[in-house]
Design an enzyme around this catalytic site. Structure first.
Site, PDB file in Angstrom:
ATOM      1  N   HIS A   1     -40.236 -10.873 117.332  1.00 33.14           N
ATOM      2  CA  HIS A   1     -39.193 -11.015 118.342  1.00 33.14           C
ATOM      3  C   HIS A   1     -38.412 -12.272 118.012  1.00 33.14           C
ATOM      4  O   HIS A   1     -38.980 -13.349 117.884  1.00 33.14           O
ATOM      5  CB  HIS A   1     -39.826 -11.104 119.727  1.00 33.14           C
ATOM      6  CG  HIS A   1     -38.836 -10.985 120.847  1.00 33.14           C
ATOM      7  ND1 HIS A   1     -38.104  -9.839 121.074  1.00 33.14           N
ATOM      8  CD2 HIS A   1     -38.418 -11.871 121.777  1.00 33.14           C
ATOM      9  CE1 HIS A   1     -37.310 -10.025 122.109  1.00 33.14           C
ATOM     10  NE2 HIS A   1     -37.468 -11.258 122.548  1.00 33.14           N
TER      11      HIS A   1
ATOM     12  N   LYS B   1     -30.650  -5.297 125.838  1.00 33.35           N
ATOM     13  CA  LYS B   1     -30.203  -6.672 125.690  1.00 33.35           C
ATOM     14  C   LYS B   1     -30.297  -7.050 124.224  1.00 33.35           C
ATOM     15  O   LYS B   1     -31.288  -6.759 123.562  1.00 33.35           O
ATOM     16  CB  LYS B   1     -31.105  -7.573 126.538  1.00 33.35           C
ATOM     17  CG  LYS B   1     -30.920  -9.057 126.325  1.00 33.35           C
ATOM     18  CD  LYS B   1     -31.653  -9.815 127.421  1.00 33.35           C
ATOM     19  CE  LYS B   1     -31.826 -11.285 127.051  1.00 33.35           C
ATOM     20  NZ  LYS B   1     -32.380 -12.063 128.183  1.00 33.35           N
TER      21      LYS B   1
ATOM     22  N   LYS C   1     -29.956 -10.270 121.457  1.00 35.77           N
ATOM     23  CA  LYS C   1     -29.918 -11.715 121.270  1.00 35.77           C
ATOM     24  C   LYS C   1     -28.800 -12.057 120.284  1.00 35.77           C
ATOM     25  O   LYS C   1     -28.610 -11.352 119.290  1.00 35.77           O
ATOM     26  CB  LYS C   1     -31.254 -12.195 120.702  1.00 35.77           C
ATOM     27  CG  LYS C   1     -32.391 -12.128 121.714  1.00 35.77           C
ATOM     28  CD  LYS C   1     -32.221 -13.198 122.768  1.00 35.77           C
ATOM     29  CE  LYS C   1     -33.437 -13.285 123.684  1.00 35.77           C
ATOM     30  NZ  LYS C   1     -33.260 -14.312 124.719  1.00 35.77           N
TER      31      LYS C   1
ATOM     32  N   ASP D   1     -27.513 -12.147 125.157  1.00 35.31           N
ATOM     33  CA  ASP D   1     -28.001 -13.486 125.495  1.00 35.31           C
ATOM     34  C   ASP D   1     -27.731 -14.392 124.303  1.00 35.31           C
ATOM     35  O   ASP D   1     -28.238 -14.151 123.210  1.00 35.31           O
ATOM     36  CB  ASP D   1     -29.501 -13.432 125.789  1.00 35.31           C
ATOM     37  CG  ASP D   1     -30.038 -14.767 126.314  1.00 35.31           C
ATOM     38  OD1 ASP D   1     -29.253 -15.741 126.392  1.00 35.31           O
ATOM     39  OD2 ASP D   1     -31.236 -14.815 126.647  1.00 35.31           O
TER      40      ASP D   1
ATOM     41  N   GLU E   1     -25.177 -13.637 128.888  1.00 35.30           N
ATOM     42  CA  GLU E   1     -26.160 -14.605 129.362  1.00 35.30           C
ATOM     43  C   GLU E   1     -26.024 -15.930 128.612  1.00 35.30           C
ATOM     44  O   GLU E   1     -26.035 -15.958 127.388  1.00 35.30           O
ATOM     45  CB  GLU E   1     -27.565 -14.027 129.178  1.00 35.30           C
ATOM     46  CG  GLU E   1     -28.665 -14.912 129.738  1.00 35.30           C
ATOM     47  CD  GLU E   1     -30.024 -14.219 129.722  1.00 35.30           C
ATOM     48  OE1 GLU E   1     -30.067 -12.973 129.661  1.00 35.30           O
ATOM     49  OE2 GLU E   1     -31.034 -14.931 129.762  1.00 35.30           O
TER      50      GLU E   1
ATOM     51  N   LYS F   1     -36.823 -16.953 136.739  1.00 34.59           N
ATOM     52  CA  LYS F   1     -38.066 -16.901 135.957  1.00 34.59           C
ATOM     53  C   LYS F   1     -39.089 -17.775 136.662  1.00 34.59           C
ATOM     54  O   LYS F   1     -38.866 -18.976 136.829  1.00 34.59           O
ATOM     55  CB  LYS F   1     -37.863 -17.421 134.531  1.00 34.59           C
ATOM     56  CG  LYS F   1     -36.982 -16.547 133.656  1.00 34.59           C
ATOM     57  CD  LYS F   1     -36.828 -17.136 132.261  1.00 34.59           C
ATOM     58  CE  LYS F   1     -35.922 -16.265 131.404  1.00 34.59           C
ATOM     59  NZ  LYS F   1     -35.610 -16.935 130.117  1.00 34.59           N
TER      60      LYS F   1
ATOM     61  N   GLU G   1     -35.977  -7.971 132.915  1.00 34.03           N
ATOM     62  CA  GLU G   1     -36.324  -7.823 131.504  1.00 34.03           C
ATOM     63  C   GLU G   1     -37.822  -8.079 131.363  1.00 34.03           C
ATOM     64  O   GLU G   1     -38.267  -8.747 130.432  1.00 34.03           O
ATOM     65  CB  GLU G   1     -35.508  -8.795 130.646  1.00 34.03           C
ATOM     66  CG  GLU G   1     -35.618 -10.232 131.112  1.00 34.03           C
ATOM     67  CD  GLU G   1     -34.903 -11.233 130.216  1.00 34.03           C
ATOM     68  OE1 GLU G   1     -34.209 -10.830 129.280  1.00 34.03           O
ATOM     69  OE2 GLU G   1     -35.074 -12.445 130.466  1.00 34.03           O
TER      70      GLU G   1
END
Ligand code: MN
Length: 373
Positions: free
Chosen positions: A22, A167, A169, A198, A224, A273, A327
């Protein structure tokens, strides 16, 4: 009623392998390090919380190693003898001894909620004001491969009914290459799925004002955190310039941040979060400010394992303002479950487990298997 005083504090480090690497703009991970904090009470009830950051200390300065040290050396002497229900006073005492370190505090604060709720025989969400929903949509995080590969992955998930929103990155390539790749994916998915990006605070104001309108034209529905967390004025200017919402993540950690963002309309959506904000109660406080300012919220993740994900799920399900989905995909990225009964993902949503406390039970054999020696 069982004796709620904390008798023993235990911090355990795990390394849980991922199904695929990731990647973020500045970091990548093949395994997720997780700290579990167990609070054992005099009455025999144990609560658990999870300390986790996305791919190391780049996001907020903490790592599982710093968290374990802070918990063992500085929090434990304060926690011993306190009652798990005395959450606000205990968090104040922890903050008097240790500034910041909100991810470490979140692990302890969630464990207090879990132990308190278990001792009462109620779910954690009951302690947060009760349910606004019992399930929440989960956006899937796409990888950093080419537009064709990524769009195929998204279409396969869509066809299988697994996820309806995606989403991506950004921030690891040049803005021109990054925007071309994301625009190609967004155009392929236009009309069938939502696409969000994001930037993880990687761009500056002129880069954002130059390139983000192109993403809006390509059908991206949400941007984001384009600029660094402290740059509230730049974030506000970008938010006002774009026809699509900007979501605050790195800029939003405390209720004071939420007030400042709301005052400047620096973001149209807040990413909540429990990890970055120091727990469930601070997250609720942020959501209350958002609701008062008519700003919708999203259930964000620090790539939590099942304990942290379930804690965030309780917060999201107890918070009416969380209308932009979540998410909470962390456990889906992990190669093995840590729970006796896996979390229930179905039809693009994560469903709240039933039972006292967080409503989930760790599998001791799995915990032992991934425990760092
Ligand atoms: Mn983010």
């Amino acid at each position: 009623m069982s004796d709620l005083r904390i008798e023993r504090v235990e911090a355990v480090l795990l390394d849980v392998p991922l199904r695929r690497p990731h990647r973020f703009a500045r970091a990548s991970m093949d395994a997720q390090p997780i700290m579990l904090v167990f609070l054992h009470t005099q009455g025999g009830v144990t609560g658990v919380g999870e300390g986790v950051v996305p791919a190391g200390p780049w996001w907020g300065g903490e790592s599982v190693e710093t968290m374990a040290l802070i918990v063992e050396r500085y929090f434990t002497p304060i926690l011993l003898g306190r009652r798990v229900e005395d959450i606000d006073a205990t968090m104040t005492a922890l903050t008097d001894a240790v500034a910041n370190n909100l991810f470490a505090k979140a692990a302890v604060e969630v464990a207090m909620h879990d132990a308190w709720a278990r001792s009462l025989g109620v779910p954690v969400h009951t302690l947060l004001g009760g349910l606004a929903r019992t399930n929440i949509p989960v956006t899937w995080a796409l990888g950093t491969e080419t537009a064709e590969v990524v769009a195929d992955e998204a279409l396969a998930k869509l066809d299988a009914g697994l996820h309806h929103s995606f989403k991506l990155k950004m921030g690891s390539q040049s803005p021109a290459d990054d925007v071309a790749r994301v625009a190609a994916v967004a155009e392929k998915l236009a009309g069938s799925a939502g696409v969000r990006v994001d930037i993880n605070a990687r761009w500056d104001r002129p880069t954002s004002l130059t390139w983000l309108p192109r993403l809006a034209e390509a059908g991206v529905e949400l941007i984001e955190q384009p600029v660094p967390g402290p740059e509230f004025e730049d974030l506000a200017e970008i938010n006002h310039a774009l026809p699509i919402p900007v979501m605050a993540d790195e800029s939003l950690r405390t209720p004071a941040d939420a007030l400042r963002l709301a005052r400047h309309r620096a973001a149209d959506i807040f990413s909540l979060k429990t990890t970055k904000s120091g727990g469930l109660r601070a997250t609720r406080a942020i959501a209350e400010i958002a609701a008062a300012a008519n700003i919708p919220c999203h259930g964000g993740t620090s790539i939590e394992g099942p304990i942290g994900t379930t804690a965030s799920l309780h917060a999201a399900c107890a918070t009416p303002a969380v209308t932009w989905g979540s998410e909470l995909f962390g456990p889906l990225l992990m190669r093995e479950e840590l729970l006796a009964t896996p979390l229930h993902y179905a039809d693009g949503e994560l469903h709240l487990p039933e039972g006292p406390g967080l409503g989930v039970e760790l599998d001791p054999a799995a915990v032992a298997r991934f425990r760092r020696s």
